[in-house]
Design a protein around this motif. Structure first.
Motif, PDB file in Angstrom:
ATOM      1  N   ARG A  22       0.832  -1.199   0.000  1.00  0.00           N
ATOM      2  CA  ARG A  22       0.000   0.000   0.000  1.00  0.00           C
ATOM      3  C   ARG A  22       0.867   1.249   0.000  1.00  0.00           C
ATOM      4  NH1 ARG A  22      -4.336   0.674   4.738  1.00  0.00           N
ATOM      5  NH2 ARG A  22      -2.488   1.221   5.933  1.00  0.00           N
ATOM      6  N   LEU A  23       1.963   1.217   0.756  1.00  0.00           N
ATOM      7  CA  LEU A  23       2.863   2.366   0.807  1.00  0.00           C
ATOM      8  C   LEU A  23       3.602   2.569  -0.510  1.00  0.00           C
ATOM      9  CD1 LEU A  23       4.277   1.952   4.404  1.00  0.00           C
ATOM     10  CD2 LEU A  23       2.975   3.902   3.551  1.00  0.00           C
ATOM     11  N   MET A  24       3.855   1.483  -1.233  1.00  0.00           N
ATOM     12  CA  MET A  24       4.513   1.620  -2.539  1.00  0.00           C
ATOM     13  C   MET A  24       3.698   2.501  -3.482  1.00  0.00           C
ATOM     14  SD  MET A  24       5.834  -2.253  -3.357  1.00  0.00           S
ATOM     15  CE  MET A  24       6.565  -3.241  -2.056  1.00  0.00           C
ATOM     16  N   ARG A  25       2.377   2.429  -3.340  1.00  0.00           N
ATOM     17  CA  ARG A  25       1.495   3.206  -4.215  1.00  0.00           C
ATOM     18  C   ARG A  25       1.215   4.605  -3.676  1.00  0.00           C
ATOM     19  NH1 ARG A  25      -1.089  -1.888  -3.892  1.00  0.00           N
ATOM     20  NH2 ARG A  25      -2.636  -1.044  -2.469  1.00  0.00           N
ATOM     21  N   ASP A  26       1.671   4.878  -2.453  1.00  0.00           N
ATOM     22  CA  ASP A  26       1.385   6.163  -1.810  1.00  0.00           C
ATOM     23  C   ASP A  26       2.597   7.075  -1.967  1.00  0.00           C
ATOM     24  OD1 ASP A  26       0.645   8.285  -0.259  1.00  0.00           O
ATOM     25  OD2 ASP A  26       0.030   7.093   1.475  1.00  0.00           O
ATOM     26  N   ARG A  27       2.537   7.980  -2.919  1.00  0.00           N
ATOM     27  CA  ARG A  27       3.673   8.861  -3.183  1.00  0.00           C
ATOM     28  C   ARG A  27       3.845   9.919  -2.095  1.00  0.00           C
ATOM     29  NH1 ARG A  27       6.400   5.681  -5.332  1.00  0.00           N
ATOM     30  NH2 ARG A  27       7.898   7.396  -5.451  1.00  0.00           N
ATOM     31  N   ARG A  28       2.873  10.041  -1.198  1.00  0.00           N
ATOM     32  CA  ARG A  28       3.020  10.994  -0.098  1.00  0.00           C
ATOM     33  C   ARG A  28       3.994  10.477   0.954  1.00  0.00           C
ATOM     34  NH1 ARG A  28      -3.062  11.226   1.689  1.00  0.00           N
ATOM     35  NH2 ARG A  28      -2.642   8.996   1.437  1.00  0.00           N
ATOM     36  N   ALA A  29       4.254   9.178   0.945  1.00  0.00           N
ATOM     37  CA  ALA A  29       5.163   8.583   1.932  1.00  0.00           C
ATOM     38  C   ALA A  29       6.591   8.738   1.426  1.00  0.00           C
ATOM     39  CB  ALA A  29       4.814   7.115   2.148  1.00  0.00           C
ATOM     40  N   ALA A  30       7.252   9.808   1.841  1.00  0.00           N
ATOM     41  CA  ALA A  30       8.613  10.084   1.370  1.00  0.00           C
ATOM     42  C   ALA A  30       9.639   9.197   2.050  1.00  0.00           C
ATOM     43  CB  ALA A  30       8.955  11.555   1.613  1.00  0.00           C
ATOM     44  N   ALA A  31       9.322   8.690   3.215  1.00  0.00           N
ATOM     45  CA  ALA A  31      10.202   7.782   3.954  1.00  0.00           C
ATOM     46  C   ALA A  31       9.326   6.896   4.824  1.00  0.00           C
ATOM     47  CB  ALA A  31      11.199   8.559   4.810  1.00  0.00           C
ATOM     48  N   VAL A  32       9.858   5.767   5.230  1.00  0.00           N
ATOM     49  CA  VAL A  32       9.099   4.824   6.055  1.00  0.00           C
ATOM     50  C   VAL A  32       9.953   4.421   7.256  1.00  0.00           C
ATOM     51  CG1 VAL A  32       7.986   2.562   6.146  1.00  0.00           C
ATOM     52  CG2 VAL A  32       7.818   3.943   4.065  1.00  0.00           C
ATOM     53  N   LEU A  33       9.346   4.459   8.426  1.00  0.00           N
ATOM     54  CA  LEU A  33      10.003   4.024   9.656  1.00  0.00           C
ATOM     55  C   LEU A  33       9.356   2.723  10.105  1.00  0.00           C
ATOM     56  CD1 LEU A  33      11.879   4.363  12.063  1.00  0.00           C
ATOM     57  CD2 LEU A  33      10.182   5.858  13.116  1.00  0.00           C
ATOM     58  N   LEU A  34      10.129   1.656  10.115  1.00  0.00           N
ATOM     59  CA  LEU A  34       9.654   0.337  10.510  1.00  0.00           C
ATOM     60  C   LEU A  34      10.025   0.098  11.965  1.00  0.00           C
ATOM     61  CD1 LEU A  34       8.560  -2.553   9.755  1.00  0.00           C
ATOM     62  CD2 LEU A  34      10.942  -3.118   9.177  1.00  0.00           C
ATOM     63  N   VAL A  35       9.046  -0.002  12.830  1.00  0.00           N
ATOM     64  CA  VAL A  35       9.279  -0.244  14.251  1.00  0.00           C
ATOM     65  C   VAL A  35       9.204  -1.748  14.502  1.00  0.00           C
ATOM     66  CG1 VAL A  35       8.508   0.209  16.604  1.00  0.00           C
ATOM     67  CG2 VAL A  35       8.312   1.984  14.852  1.00  0.00           C
ATOM     68  N   ILE A  36      10.278  -2.306  15.028  1.00  0.00           N
ATOM     69  CA  ILE A  36      10.351  -3.755  15.237  1.00  0.00           C
ATOM     70  C   ILE A  36      10.363  -4.056  16.728  1.00  0.00           C
ATOM     71  CG2 ILE A  36      11.660  -5.856  14.763  1.00  0.00           C
ATOM     72  CD1 ILE A  36      12.955  -4.401  12.413  1.00  0.00           C
ATOM     73  N   ASP A  37       9.460  -4.920  17.125  1.00  0.00           N
ATOM     74  CA  ASP A  37       9.408  -5.397  18.503  1.00  0.00           C
ATOM     75  C   ASP A  37       9.011  -6.864  18.435  1.00  0.00           C
ATOM     76  OD1 ASP A  37       9.567  -5.228  21.274  1.00  0.00           O
ATOM     77  OD2 ASP A  37       8.610  -3.268  21.294  1.00  0.00           O
ATOM     78  N   SER A  38       9.945  -7.711  18.038  1.00  0.00           N
ATOM     79  CA  SER A  38       9.612  -9.105  17.769  1.00  0.00           C
ATOM     80  C   SER A  38      10.802 -10.004  18.035  1.00  0.00           C
ATOM     81  CB  SER A  38       9.167  -9.267  16.306  1.00  0.00           C
ATOM     82  OG  SER A  38       9.039 -10.631  15.964  1.00  0.00           O
ATOM     83  N   GLY A  39      10.508 -11.145  18.601  1.00  0.00           N
ATOM     84  CA  GLY A  39      11.531 -12.163  18.807  1.00  0.00           C
ATOM     85  C   GLY A  39      11.617 -13.149  17.671  1.00  0.00           C
ATOM     86  N   GLY A  40      10.880 -12.874  16.592  1.00  0.00           N
ATOM     87  CA  GLY A  40      10.963 -13.735  15.424  1.00  0.00           C
ATOM     88  C   GLY A  40       9.804 -14.709  15.351  1.00  0.00           C
TER      89      GLY A  40
END
Length: 252
Positions: free
Chosen positions: A14-32
């Motif tokens: 969805r973000l790939m199609r959203d040109r308003r998203a100039a950058a993306v911050l991925l928050v990770i909180d996972s043990g896998g």
């Protein structure tokens, strides 16, 4: 509360199609978790990262699959005490046959194929199955190491030296070139803005939800929807899915 390959890949696309998203911050909180899910998420995030900065922020835990998906990012920010690394692969299965017998539950498995019961909980691995599982684990581990080596610009040997399932704090990971800097969420957000050439007060939007669970044609065209359902029905009925009738007997 929980994110996986279906949710994260849908959000990335969805973000790939959203040109308003100039950058993306991925928050990770996972043990896998699942290696297949980690690979699917990493592939989608890597595609997203090709045309805009993707920054990964490791909060409290970003280990194993949590570190795996961070390899798609251009820059990794970690909390100093975050649990990260754990570049390794492990698999196991529970065998419940003895438990079910104690509960007086009797079952019969209908199998087709030499390894149809590879992950069945009815019996332990045979020697041949154990060897096959070892091959699978080693292949996934090599793939994991290659992802990290490419992302961190290290040799596979250097990654293996800090991999093998070893767990590090964020500060230790920085010393071992597994992350780029230490900081909190605000530092990661500032880095994402800076990499995109955005002002410090550029608005940030939280992306939530799974997105549409329906295929595109279901929402766009009822006729296409019918074709989609028809093809699925044909696939379901083109071969035996379940042998019927089944007699289930519970013995006291």
């Amino acid at each position: 509360e929980r994110a996986g390959d279906l949710t994260v890949t849908a959000q990335a696309r969805r973000l790939m199609r959203d040109r308003r998203a100039a950058a993306v911050l991925l928050v990770i909180d996972s043990g896998g978790g699942s290696a297949a899910a980690a690979e699917a998420m990493t592939a989608a995030l890597a595609e997203l990262s090709r045309d805009r900065p993707l920054v990964a922020f490791m909060n409290t835990v970003a280990a194993s699959g949590g570190y795996y998906i961070a390899t798609a990012a251009r820059h990794i920010v970690a909390q100093p005490a975050a649990i990260t690394g754990s570049i390794g692969v492990i698999t196991a299965k529970l065998v419940t046959a003895g438990l079910l017998e104690r509960l007086r539950v009797n079952r019969v498995e209908l199998l087709r194929g030499a390894n149809a019961d590879l992950l069945s909980d009815a019996a332990p691995f045979t020697d041949a199955q154990r060897a096959r599982m070892a091959q699978i684990v080693e292949r996934i581990y090599r793939q994991f190491v290659e992802h990290v080596a490419r992302a961190r610009q290290l040799t596979p040997e250097a990654v293996d030296a800090v991999g093998g399932g070893r767990v590090w704090t964020g500060a230790q990971a920085l010393e071992r070139q597994l992350v780029d800097e230490l900081g909190d969420f605000q530092a990661a957000l500032a880095r994402a803005r800076a990499l995109a050439g955005l002002p410090a007060d550029a608005p940030a939007v939280l992306i939530t939800g799974r997105g549409s669970a329906l295929p595109p044609q279901l929402a766009a065209d009822p006729a296409a929807a019918w074709g989609y359902l028809r093809d699925n029905l044909r696939a379901l009925t083109s071969g035996p899915q379940l042998l019927l009738p089944l007699d289930i007997e519970v013995k006291s």
